[in-house]
Design a protein around this motif. Sequence first.
Motif, PDB file in Angstrom:
ATOM      1  N   PRO A 105       0.841  -1.400  -0.002  1.00 12.92           N
ATOM      2  CA  PRO A 105       0.010   0.109  -0.111  1.00 12.92           C
ATOM      3  C   PRO A 105       0.854   1.305   0.146  1.00 12.92           C
ATOM      4  N   GLN A 106       0.555   2.117  -0.722  1.00 13.17           N
ATOM      5  CA  GLN A 106       1.098   3.459  -0.779  1.00 13.17           C
ATOM      6  C   GLN A 106       1.222   4.182   0.757  1.00 13.17           C
ATOM      7  N   LEU A 107       0.079   4.029   1.287  1.00 12.91           N
ATOM      8  CA  LEU A 107      -0.158   4.687   2.798  1.00 12.91           C
ATOM      9  C   LEU A 107      -0.112   3.561   3.501  1.00 12.91           C
ATOM     10  N   ARG A 108       0.561   3.966   4.852  1.00 16.62           N
ATOM     11  CA  ARG A 108       0.855   3.003   5.956  1.00 16.62           C
ATOM     12  C   ARG A 108       0.492   3.456   7.225  1.00 16.62           C
ATOM     13  N   GLY A 109       0.033   2.880   8.253  1.00 16.93           N
ATOM     14  CA  GLY A 109      -0.354   3.279   9.556  1.00 16.93           C
ATOM     15  C   GLY A 109      -2.028   3.537   9.291  1.00 16.93           C
ATOM     16  N   PRO A 110      -2.473   4.180  10.461  1.00 18.70           N
ATOM     17  CA  PRO A 110      -3.869   4.379  10.650  1.00 18.70           C
ATOM     18  C   PRO A 110      -4.224   5.645   9.570  1.00 18.70           C
ATOM     19  N   ILE A 111      -5.129   5.160   8.502  1.00 21.30           N
ATOM     20  CA  ILE A 111      -5.705   6.184   7.822  1.00 21.30           C
ATOM     21  C   ILE A 111      -7.048   6.905   7.895  1.00 21.30           C
ATOM     22  N   ARG A 112      -7.034   8.101   8.217  1.00 21.33           N
ATOM     23  CA  ARG A 112      -8.349   8.738   8.408  1.00 21.33           C
ATOM     24  C   ARG A 112      -9.451   8.652   7.492  1.00 21.33           C
ATOM     25  N   GLY A 113     -10.471   8.385   7.684  1.00 21.67           N
ATOM     26  CA  GLY A 113     -11.504   8.334   6.339  1.00 21.67           C
ATOM     27  C   GLY A 113     -12.800   9.020   7.118  1.00 21.67           C
ATOM     28  N   LYS A 114     -13.785   8.944   6.156  1.00 22.23           N
ATOM     29  CA  LYS A 114     -15.310   9.509   6.696  1.00 22.23           C
ATOM     30  C   LYS A 114     -16.071   8.538   7.608  1.00 22.23           C
ATOM     31  N   HIS A 115     -15.740   7.268   7.697  1.00 25.52           N
ATOM     32  CA  HIS A 115     -16.479   6.369   8.416  1.00 25.52           C
ATOM     33  C   HIS A 115     -16.805   6.932  10.065  1.00 25.52           C
ATOM     34  N   ALA A 116     -17.923   6.692  10.737  1.00 26.58           N
ATOM     35  CA  ALA A 116     -18.142   7.430  12.058  1.00 26.58           C
ATOM     36  C   ALA A 116     -17.245   6.470  13.237  1.00 26.58           C
ATOM     37  N   TRP A 117     -16.970   5.294  12.619  1.00 29.82           N
ATOM     38  CA  TRP A 117     -16.260   4.280  13.676  1.00 29.82           C
ATOM     39  C   TRP A 117     -14.832   3.825  13.450  1.00 29.82           C
ATOM     40  N   TRP A 118     -14.599   3.213  12.118  1.00 26.19           N
ATOM     41  CA  TRP A 118     -13.601   2.639  11.781  1.00 26.19           C
ATOM     42  C   TRP A 118     -12.555   3.563  10.996  1.00 26.19           C
ATOM     43  N   GLU A 119     -11.297   3.309  11.243  1.00 29.27           N
ATOM     44  CA  GLU A 119     -10.096   3.680  10.060  1.00 29.27           C
ATOM     45  C   GLU A 119      -9.670   2.514   9.870  1.00 29.27           C
ATOM     46  N   VAL A 120      -8.791   2.600   8.680  1.00 22.92           N
ATOM     47  CA  VAL A 120      -7.909   1.521   8.068  1.00 22.92           C
ATOM     48  C   VAL A 120      -6.667   1.433   8.320  1.00 22.92           C
ATOM     49  N   ILE A 121      -6.008   0.261   8.618  1.00 25.79           N
ATOM     50  CA  ILE A 121      -4.598   0.431   8.491  1.00 25.79           C
ATOM     51  C   ILE A 121      -4.095  -0.841   7.276  1.00 25.79           C
ATOM     52  N   LEU A 122      -3.556  -0.324   6.394  1.00 27.18           N
ATOM     53  CA  LEU A 122      -3.119  -1.426   5.408  1.00 27.18           C
ATOM     54  C   LEU A 122      -1.663  -1.937   5.477  1.00 27.18           C
ATOM     55  N   GLU A 123      -1.482  -3.151   4.947  1.00 22.45           N
ATOM     56  CA  GLU A 123      -0.260  -3.918   5.191  1.00 22.45           C
ATOM     57  C   GLU A 123       0.199  -4.531   3.923  1.00 22.45           C
ATOM     58  N   PRO A 124       1.557  -4.764   3.522  1.00 22.08           N
ATOM     59  CA  PRO A 124       1.834  -5.192   2.582  1.00 22.08           C
ATOM     60  C   PRO A 124       1.226  -6.958   2.323  1.00 22.08           C
ATOM     61  N   GLY A 125       0.816  -7.178   1.162  1.00 24.39           N
ATOM     62  CA  GLY A 125       0.287  -8.590   1.085  1.00 24.39           C
ATOM     63  C   GLY A 125       0.979  -9.367  -0.037  1.00 24.39           C
TER      64      GLY A 125
END
Length: 575
Positions: A105-125
Amino acid sequence: MARCLLACWLIVLALPAQAREALDYATMTAGRYRDSVDLSAYAPGKDARPPTHRFEGRLTLSGQPEQRTRVANTDYLTAENIKASKSFPEDFDFAFVQHGDVLIPQLRGPIRGKHAWWEVILEPGRVWDEPGDHGYTRAAIPFALTQKNANCTHNGVLMFLFDDKRIVGRAAMQVSSETCLYLQRDSWGWLKARYTPQAQADARRIGDDYMAEVAARLPIRPLSALADEFPGLEVDRLATAPDRSRTRHGVFYKGIHYVSDCPTRHGGYPYCEVLNVPSYSVAKSVVGGIALMRMEKLFTGTTRQPVSIIQATGCRTEAWKDVSLLNLLDMASGHYDSASYMADEDAAKIVQFFNPEDYAHKLAFSCEAYPRKSEPGKTWVYHTADTFLLGVGLNTLLRQQPGQRGKDIFSDVVDADIYAALKLSPTARSTRRTYDSYAQPFVGWGLFVHADDIAKLGRYIGVDHGKIGGETLLDARLLDEALQRDPAQRGLQVAHLANFRYQHGFWARNLQKELGCDKPTWVPFMSGFGGILVVMFPNGAVWYSAADDGELASIDFAAPAKELARLAPICTSAR
């Protein structure tokens, strides 16, 4: 597995093809996903081949998976919280780069978004071909859903088929484990997926950075190897938490990281090396403690600075005048409602601190919520709000130094000076912050780490004595006191618990009775909500465990201590 890239495929080319038991081509393109499957379905099998196609561009997902709630504790969650947590983020649109057989993923670590509850962390797969996939390439991406403004972490995997132009069928997703005391849920099913091929200008750097990240990981062996290398050691006693609540545990000793598997409710997690673990209050030690010790090393007298340097009316009163930044780190501000063990931290009003997302509300609570009741430095009362206040004070002081205007205590001190030098993962090198222009780092919680990061931090603090490349980067006196190396400075007793101390962001426990030592044996450790421990034994071993059942048995490290004393004596090593 992540080290191999394309060359490793040579060892499987001669193996006969094996039929995939779950999530095969037919299922991925038009079938049903009726329930959670064993997570081995999300990993390359023995019949995997090098990828034919290359993924570089954006992955967009939409839709909602199936869910089965196992725990939704209303002591922590409102009905509105529970409802919000049941949906998958609809703004999942991220760029990825393929490097060999790794999808990054181009972005690592917690990624802020529009969701009211969740943020996403993406890792290399991973990316690979399978004989039954009709010429398409299969991709799997480890990810985590993390609670916004908090630390609960739910690890999952995404998988899809693609060629050079599009994703075929849908993306499968599954979440089968978490490190979260109050919200536990299985999720599985299909998401609509779109691939937009797009050259990424920083693709080469992303690939190079990933290779450097992998190369910097500590050498690993399975925990079972400890029993082979140290006959008589019972490896099973190193697991204090039951499988149902255990995320991972391990031991670092003499340069080797001995690691457990990653159990979930549906098989082992297939990408253990990038499994995300929340810090919770371990951050009080590895962010708050490290930050103050580094600042004292850089700017002598930091520990004595008064809380009143903070630009907030509530902290500029007479009641705060003689309270120092070190008092805040020691949980000894003299401000509290009750001195009983965890009474203030568990009180109903604490939601006024944790729930707001902005700097102003968190700061106002930290300055004004508790009355002055005792002299600073005398009474231990656990307050996450005090550690937040410490971070504000350190930011204020840092920005007052020549040439440091606009600097940040986490990014420009903790990360730049310590984490970068330790070569922690990109995930660990970011932290939760307030959701406003202040972007104040939480300091007392909010960090996410891999097992390799935990072992490196434990080694740095407990084994290397705060040195990197032979240079001492932290104030040596403060670190020695925090790690019980100065018998004259054991720290404050933790409420009514006679065998526990707290000092400079670190806990300590006297294991004299449990280990049968002939003198007090104080062992320093770091602790996080729900069942997260990192223990730095005086014999040079570092043991950690991440769990989420909140049970005392899961955080009692007496049994691991007895086993790890077989590596080298603990009684005679303690001071």
